[in-house]
Design a protein around this motif. Structure first.
Motif, PDB file in Angstrom:
ATOM      1  N   LEU A   1      55.218 106.702  17.666  1.00 24.40           N
ATOM      2  CA  LEU A   1      55.508 105.381  18.192  1.00 24.40           C
ATOM      3  C   LEU A   1      54.762 105.501  19.633  1.00 24.40           C
ATOM      4  O   LEU A   1      54.298 104.555  20.000  1.00 24.40           O
ATOM      5  N   ALA A   2      55.289 106.403  20.527  1.00 26.42           N
ATOM      6  CA  ALA A   2      54.643 106.620  21.733  1.00 26.42           C
ATOM      7  C   ALA A   2      53.057 106.749  21.647  1.00 26.42           C
ATOM      8  O   ALA A   2      52.379 106.083  22.485  1.00 26.42           O
ATOM      9  N   LEU A   3      52.544 107.286  20.677  1.00 28.90           N
ATOM     10  CA  LEU A   3      51.019 107.176  20.613  1.00 28.90           C
ATOM     11  C   LEU A   3      50.505 105.995  20.294  1.00 28.90           C
ATOM     12  O   LEU A   3      49.437 105.645  20.632  1.00 28.90           O
ATOM     13  N   LEU A   4      50.979 105.224  19.473  1.00 24.91           N
ATOM     14  CA  LEU A   4      50.688 103.984  19.136  1.00 24.91           C
ATOM     15  C   LEU A   4      50.608 102.932  20.155  1.00 24.91           C
ATOM     16  O   LEU A   4      49.790 102.119  20.411  1.00 24.91           O
ATOM     17  N   GLN A   5      51.925 102.897  20.946  1.00 23.42           N
ATOM     18  CA  GLN A   5      52.082 102.052  21.993  1.00 23.42           C
ATOM     19  C   GLN A   5      51.526 102.386  23.460  1.00 23.42           C
ATOM     20  O   GLN A   5      50.992 101.576  24.166  1.00 23.42           O
ATOM     21  N   TYR A   6      51.376 103.625  23.686  1.00 26.55           N
ATOM     22  CA  TYR A   6      51.018 104.047  25.031  1.00 26.55           C
ATOM     23  C   TYR A   6      49.628 104.727  25.159  1.00 26.55           C
ATOM     24  O   TYR A   6      49.663 105.332  26.458  1.00 26.55           O
ATOM     25  N   HIS A   7      49.158 104.929  24.021  1.00 25.95           N
ATOM     26  CA  HIS A   7      47.902 105.767  24.150  1.00 25.95           C
ATOM     27  C   HIS A   7      46.807 104.801  25.062  1.00 25.95           C
ATOM     28  O   HIS A   7      46.663 103.892  25.140  1.00 25.95           O
ATOM     29  N   GLY A   8      46.213 105.555  26.231  1.00 24.20           N
ATOM     30  CA  GLY A   8      45.445 104.977  26.961  1.00 24.20           C
ATOM     31  C   GLY A   8      45.907 104.019  27.886  1.00 24.20           C
ATOM     32  O   GLY A   8      45.439 103.254  28.444  1.00 24.20           O
ATOM     33  N   PHE A   9      47.224 104.362  28.259  1.00 24.00           N
ATOM     34  CA  PHE A   9      48.022 103.592  29.413  1.00 24.00           C
ATOM     35  C   PHE A   9      47.449 103.859  30.725  1.00 24.00           C
ATOM     36  O   PHE A   9      46.780 105.002  31.226  1.00 24.00           O
ATOM     37  N   ARG A  10      47.087 102.615  31.318  1.00 22.72           N
ATOM     38  CA  ARG A  10      46.487 102.669  32.676  1.00 22.72           C
ATOM     39  C   ARG A  10      47.119 101.569  33.480  1.00 22.72           C
ATOM     40  O   ARG A  10      47.202 100.487  33.002  1.00 22.72           O
ATOM     41  N   LEU A  11      47.677 101.857  34.569  1.00 25.46           N
ATOM     42  CA  LEU A  11      48.155 101.027  35.587  1.00 25.46           C
ATOM     43  C   LEU A  11      47.174 100.744  36.857  1.00 25.46           C
ATOM     44  O   LEU A  11      46.963 101.906  37.310  1.00 25.46           O
ATOM     45  N   SER A  12      46.728  99.676  37.150  1.00 21.58           N
ATOM     46  CA  SER A  12      45.802  99.303  38.160  1.00 21.58           C
ATOM     47  C   SER A  12      46.005  98.269  38.925  1.00 21.58           C
ATOM     48  O   SER A  12      47.170  97.569  38.664  1.00 21.58           O
ATOM     49  N   GLU A  13      45.390  98.154  39.981  1.00 18.38           N
ATOM     50  CA  GLU A  13      45.924  97.158  41.070  1.00 18.38           C
ATOM     51  C   GLU A  13      44.708  96.289  41.487  1.00 18.38           C
ATOM     52  O   GLU A  13      43.621  96.975  41.887  1.00 18.38           O
ATOM     53  N   HIS A  14      44.899  94.912  41.289  1.00 16.84           N
ATOM     54  CA  HIS A  14      43.726  93.953  41.721  1.00 16.84           C
ATOM     55  C   HIS A  14      44.254  93.141  42.962  1.00 16.84           C
ATOM     56  O   HIS A  14      44.857  92.293  42.641  1.00 16.84           O
TER      57      HIS A  14
END
Length: 494
Positions: free
Chosen positions: A249-262
């Protein structure tokens, strides 16, 4: 204030994606999918299946109707949405009211290059607008437009380029699956749904398995030690399977997780097959939770979550919640220092609470352990009394928890630290506090203590309460008075 130029062309109305009716139809077809498949596979159906087909046709017409009657216009200060033909409605949404923009893409969305857009406001039970669906380029442009207006209103400047704050590689996502309980949550939800749709199936399966297990045990006549080993083996197997499910489930939901600031907005992107993207202003964050469970400590990781002013009363992932699903402790601390520089997180003056309150943390374990020991003794005889061996461990755990209880207060932040075996830090800016409450229960009155509750605009469903327990009464009243004066002087920011 600038006036609109009368010579400027009026903003043009825009439609949804030409295939939007299909996605709306598919979303509404879930309740009809079983009888429809039965009719297609077996070539015949009863009256209920005939009515299901009629319902499918009605839903298809409603989906087409929505596409042809839905229009939206992007103006200088907001969105105007028109819908309906016989009963028309016009909804104007100022950009200043939009606090969160969520873009969702399932696998079918990604194949067609479209996205579902939700515009959220603070405290709303429903989104201000749901656009199902837009071209991905149009959805991203709309998100950038909202972000640019919010940044200009807050800072008087144009939005800055996106700055990545945190990324999760494959190893971190696998660690997240190991430490999370998502597999157990999904299995529990599936069992609950099964019991609602077919109440007789689950008891029948459990009864059949129980009869076979009891028959097997009666034939082999195991002793108490074999019972204990067999139960421990089954428990370990169940835990291992649930952890593997959690990793998937973690692979499906959080793959490529990226937190950015605009500028002043935070944006999170994640997902393997389905992509999910949401953004919210930093000033909408109401409270913070830093967690460290047992497996977190083994892997030397923590997680950082936030509560925003966008409230989701129907569950799901509408608002921004996880800034760092899993990260090293120094990365979480650096993230807090970056987003709350005035709070001086690494230099908070922690004030310990009385360690003598450990016996109050131990009290809830007494009736539970006594009940388990009584049931085990009735089933296994004297061996069942071994359950009472849990009490020394519970007393030791309560003592360690009491030793870690502490709170901190400075001119910008109030924080509470609790837990030992599983730890958490809960904190909020003073400008986000909405209410204070001093509570004294029977044990508090006998022990001369009190609990101070602190309330903010939003709270996550799984977030621990923001409270300070076991405060000596004089200290609780002094802290209450100090915070009351601070809140009276400062305006509420949310």
């Amino acid at each position: 204030m600038s006036r609109p130029d009368p010579a400027a062309p009026a903003p043009r109305e825009r439609r949804l994606h030409p295939m939007s009716w299909l996605f709306v139809l598919l979303q509404q077809l879930r309740q009809f999918i079983v009888p429809l498949l039965a009719l297609l596979l077996f070539g015949r159906g009863d009256r209920n299946e005939l009515w299901s087909l009629i319902g499918v046709g009605a839903l298809a017409l409603a989906s087409l109707w929505q596409y042809f009657t839905y229009r939206y216009t992007v103006g200088e200060d907001g969105l105007a949405i028109r819908s309906g033909l016989l009963e028309r409605s016009l909804r104007v949404i100022p950009f200043a009211r939009i606090h969160n923009v969520a873009l969702q893409q399932n696998l079918l969305h990604r194949l067609f290059g479209v996205a579902e857009v939700r515009l959220e406001s603070a405290g709303g039970a429903r989104p201000e607008a749901e656009m199902r669906v837009l071209k991905l380029a149009d959805a991203l442009a709309l998100e950038a437009l909202v972000r640019r207006h919010a940044t200009a209103a807050a800072e008087g400047a144009a939005a800055t380029p996106a700055a990545p704050l945190l990324r999760l590689d494959l190893g971190e996502v696998l660690r997240l699956g190991l430490v999370s309980n998502r597999g157990m949550i999904v299995v529990g939800a599936g069992v609950a749904a099964l019991s609602q749709t077919n109440p007789e199936l689950l008891p029948r399966l459990i009864g059949s398995f129980g009869r076979r297990l009891l028959g097997y045990l009666d034939v082999h006549r195991f002793g108490p030690l074999e019972y204990a080993l067999g139960g421990a083996g089954l428990l370990l197997l169940a835990v291992a399977l649930l952890r593997l499910f959690s990793v998937a489930l973690a692979l499906l939901q959080y793959h490529g997780f990226r937190l950015s600031e605009h500028g002043r907005r935070l944006t999170v992107e994640r997902g393997l097959l389905a992509r999910w993207r949401t953004s919210a202003s930093r000033r909408r964050i109401q409270a913070w939770t830093l967690r460290e469970g047992v497996l977190h400590r083994v892997l030397r990781r923590r997680s950082l979550e936030v509560d925003t002013a966008v409230v989701d009363r129907h569950g799901g992932d509408r608002g921004l919640r996880e800034l760092a699903p899993i990260a090293p402790p120094h990365a979480c601390d650096a993230l807090i220092e970056h987003l709350l520089p005035q709070a001086r997180w690494n230099a908070l003056p922690w004030r310990p609470l009385p360690a003598a309150s450990g016996w109050r943390l131990f009290l809830p374990a007494l009736p539970v352990t006594a009940l388990v020991a009584a049931l085990a003794g009735w089933r296994f005889g004297a061996w069942g009394l071994l359950a009472l061996a849990w009490l020394p461990w519970a007393a030791y755990q309560a003592r360690r928890q009491a030793a870690r209880l502490a709170y901190a207060l400075n001119d910008a932040l109030i924080a509470v630290r609790e837990g030992w075996w599983s730890r958490h830090w809960r904190f909020a800016e003073l400008d986000k506090l909405q209410a204070l409450q001093l509570v004294r229960g029977p044990l508090d009155r006998r022990c001369g203590t009190a609990t101070l509750w602190l309330d903010t605009a939003g709270r996550g469903a799984m977030a621990p309460p923001l409270r300070i327990r076991f405060l000596p009464l004089a200290e609780a009243r002094a802290l209450y008075a100090e915070l009351s004066r601070t809140l009276a002087r400062r305006p509420l920011r949310w």
